[in-house]
Design a protein around this motif. Sequence first.
Motif, mmCIF file in Angstrom:
data_model
loop_
_atom_site.group_PDB
_atom_site.id
_atom_site.type_symbol
_atom_site.label_atom_id
_atom_site.label_comp_id
_atom_site.label_asym_id
_atom_site.label_seq_id
_atom_site.Cartn_x
_atom_site.Cartn_y
_atom_site.Cartn_z
ATOM 1 N N PRO A 211 0.843 -1.205 0.000
ATOM 2 C CA PRO A 211 0.000 0.000 0.000
ATOM 3 C C PRO A 211 0.875 1.251 0.000
ATOM 4 N N PRO A 212 0.358 2.380 -0.484
ATOM 5 C CA PRO A 212 1.141 3.632 -0.542
ATOM 6 C C PRO A 212 1.140 4.355 0.800
ATOM 7 N N SER A 230 4.735 11.525 7.843
ATOM 8 C CA SER A 230 5.139 10.118 7.842
ATOM 9 C C SER A 230 4.005 9.269 8.394
ATOM 10 N N ASN A 231 3.804 8.107 7.797
ATOM 11 C CA ASN A 231 2.771 7.115 8.151
ATOM 12 C C ASN A 231 1.376 7.474 7.643
ATOM 13 N N ASP A 232 1.239 8.595 6.933
ATOM 14 C CA ASP A 232 -0.013 8.852 6.231
ATOM 15 C C ASP A 232 -0.181 7.806 5.125
ATOM 16 N N GLU A 233 -1.367 7.205 5.044
ATOM 17 C CA GLU A 233 -1.642 6.240 3.977
ATOM 18 C C GLU A 233 -2.510 6.913 2.918
ATOM 19 N N ILE A 234 -2.023 6.922 1.677
ATOM 20 C CA ILE A 234 -2.744 7.561 0.579
ATOM 21 C C ILE A 234 -3.855 6.636 0.104
ATOM 22 N N LEU A 235 -5.081 7.125 0.168
ATOM 23 C CA LEU A 235 -6.256 6.321 -0.188
ATOM 24 C C LEU A 235 -6.829 6.676 -1.554
ATOM 25 N N THR A 236 -6.782 7.985 -1.920
ATOM 26 C CA THR A 236 -7.351 8.408 -3.204
ATOM 27 C C THR A 236 -6.487 9.503 -3.825
ATOM 28 N N PRO A 241 -9.762 5.712 -6.193
ATOM 29 C CA PRO A 241 -9.197 4.908 -5.099
ATOM 30 C C PRO A 241 -7.836 4.326 -5.436
ATOM 31 N N ILE A 242 -6.933 4.400 -4.464
ATOM 32 C CA ILE A 242 -5.577 3.889 -4.605
ATOM 33 C C ILE A 242 -5.369 2.807 -3.552
ATOM 34 N N MET A 243 -4.941 1.646 -4.007
ATOM 35 C CA MET A 243 -4.675 0.555 -3.065
ATOM 36 C C MET A 243 -3.190 0.235 -2.939
ATOM 37 N N PHE A 244 -2.403 0.502 -4.042
ATOM 38 C CA PHE A 244 -1.011 0.074 -4.055
ATOM 39 C C PHE A 244 -0.096 1.184 -4.570
ATOM 40 N N ARG A 245 1.158 1.083 -4.193
ATOM 41 C CA ARG A 245 2.143 2.101 -4.522
ATOM 42 C C ARG A 245 2.301 2.285 -6.023
ATOM 43 N N ASP A 246 2.290 1.193 -6.801
ATOM 44 C CA ASP A 246 2.479 1.309 -8.248
ATOM 45 C C ASP A 246 1.328 2.074 -8.898
ATOM 46 N N GLN A 247 0.102 1.961 -8.352
ATOM 47 C CA GLN A 247 -1.027 2.729 -8.881
ATOM 48 C C GLN A 247 -0.819 4.220 -8.664
ATOM 49 N N LEU A 248 -0.241 4.556 -7.528
ATOM 50 C CA LEU A 248 0.015 5.968 -7.206
ATOM 51 C C LEU A 248 0.954 6.592 -8.222
ATOM 52 N N ARG A 249 2.018 5.898 -8.563
ATOM 53 C CA ARG A 249 2.981 6.438 -9.525
ATOM 54 C C ARG A 249 2.323 6.677 -10.883
ATOM 55 N N ILE A 262 -5.592 14.780 -2.794
ATOM 56 C CA ILE A 262 -5.124 13.549 -2.166
ATOM 57 C C ILE A 262 -5.976 13.253 -0.945
ATOM 58 N N GLY A 263 -6.492 12.052 -0.884
ATOM 59 C CA GLY A 263 -7.204 11.599 0.295
ATOM 60 C C GLY A 263 -6.314 10.663 1.094
ATOM 61 N N ILE A 264 -6.156 10.962 2.382
ATOM 62 C CA ILE A 264 -5.238 10.169 3.191
ATOM 63 C C ILE A 264 -5.938 9.654 4.451
ATOM 64 N N ASN A 265 -5.390 8.552 4.939
ATOM 65 C CA ASN A 265 -5.810 7.999 6.225
ATOM 66 C C ASN A 265 -4.728 8.345 7.246
ATOM 67 N N ARG A 266 -5.097 9.167 8.205
ATOM 68 C CA ARG A 266 -4.150 9.560 9.244
ATOM 69 C C ARG A 266 -4.728 9.138 10.600
ATOM 70 N N ASN A 267 -4.163 8.050 11.105
ATOM 71 C CA ASN A 267 -4.610 7.527 12.410
ATOM 72 C C ASN A 267 -6.108 7.275 12.455
ATOM 73 N N GLY A 268 -6.648 6.739 11.343
ATOM 74 C CA GLY A 268 -8.066 6.406 11.296
ATOM 75 C C GLY A 268 -8.968 7.528 10.832
ATOM 76 N N ASN A 269 -8.424 8.714 10.604
ATOM 77 C CA ASN A 269 -9.204 9.870 10.140
ATOM 78 C C ASN A 269 -8.949 10.119 8.657
#
Length: 435
Positions: A211-212, A230-236, A241-249, A262-269
């Motif tokens: 995951p990205p 750091s540790n932000d997970e990129i969702l969109t 929707p983005i699930m994997f790092r290669d899709q992000l690139r 950019i939509g991110i998941n930061r500590n569940g938010n």
Amino acid sequence: MFERFIQLIFSISILIIIHELGHFIFSILFKVRVEKFFLFFNPWFSIIKKKIGKTIYGIGWIPLGGYIKISGMVNDEKEIPLKKWEFRSKSPIKKFLIISGGIIFNIFLSIIIFSLLTFKYGESNLPIKNVPYGIEVNNIGYKIGLKNGDKILSINNEPCYYFNNLTRLILLGDTIVINRNGKVINLLLYDKKKFFFNESKLSLFLQPRVPPIIDKVIKKSYADKYKLYSNDEILTINYYPIMFRDQLRNIIDNNKGKNIVIGINRNGNFIKKTIPFNYKNIIGVHLKNFLGIHKIFSIEKKNYSIINSFLHSFIKSWIILKNQISFFKNIFDLNTKAYKQIGSFFSIAKEFPNTWNWYIFWNITATLSIWLAFINFLPIPSLDGGYIVFILLEMIIGKKYSEIILKRVTNIGFLIISFLMIIVLVWDIFKFFFN
């Protein structure tokens, strides 16, 4: 680069001393006189030279090898009688052991180093069953027919257990069976191996798909300015929707010069960020690789007793030797273009890290020791293998070989090898400065 060359010189010094020590010990064991024992070559002069007993020990100034001079190796004057301390006065089996001593000691050194490393550090592997999202590949992977998300089932009809081994197995294999979105696909590799060896550098062409998740934010970048952490997970990206790092690139490449949401998941938010993007810069983040995502990938760690370490290292040395033989065969297949990967000390030096790491140093040294043993075993005049051929012929036909022919063939072999070494060195320097 300087520190890499220091590591290289230290490594090859160990290998040369051990190799020549193998010849030396068997010579002394069978009461054959050793006239010289030199680390590096010493035409015209030596850096250090001292005679102890009947042997002159020294260090030369050309770090391309080393040698020992054994009494009576070759004599083209038939009227000179044999002396009991000369090599040519010994039985074929003793000659064989003296000449094979360097090869034997290099193999033994490799096993000892791997045994000690295995005993001290154990062994860490990533089981393929613990890689849930399949593989991520670069351009080389795409060229041989792999795609992001593929799950490798077998190579050369053999099941694969550890992800660590995939690169080596694919490089040396001819067929791959993969699971692509539930469909089993067979890939043939033979005609595609040129894509491996045609690269200026064989990089890691596949890794586990992840995951990205942001590992590090570059200071003064767009990511830093718009407060990605750091540790932000990129969702969109742009609500896609983005699930994997290669899709992000891929998506970022298609949105250069535009504002991206950019939509991110930061500590569940869930948080949205609108960031401008230009053609020169990536957003300004380093994404985590599989080594930094411990919750997804479970590494299998094994510890070994000293006896099991030895047995494991024996098998590891044998696998490395088989790999080297396979690569050597590819060199003579022009379709693979493996000859482009032939290198001199410049190429070997690049395998060492910029900062000293003893674990990596000893791993490379052990691998080079097996390589040195293999090269010297080749039946090429002036190498150990060339002498072994003449000794084996003496054993088979029961008649002593012609020392005049041996000397002439050895001299020709030395000239050919020297010429090839010069070509490889020039080629390597050309790649180093102009690639």
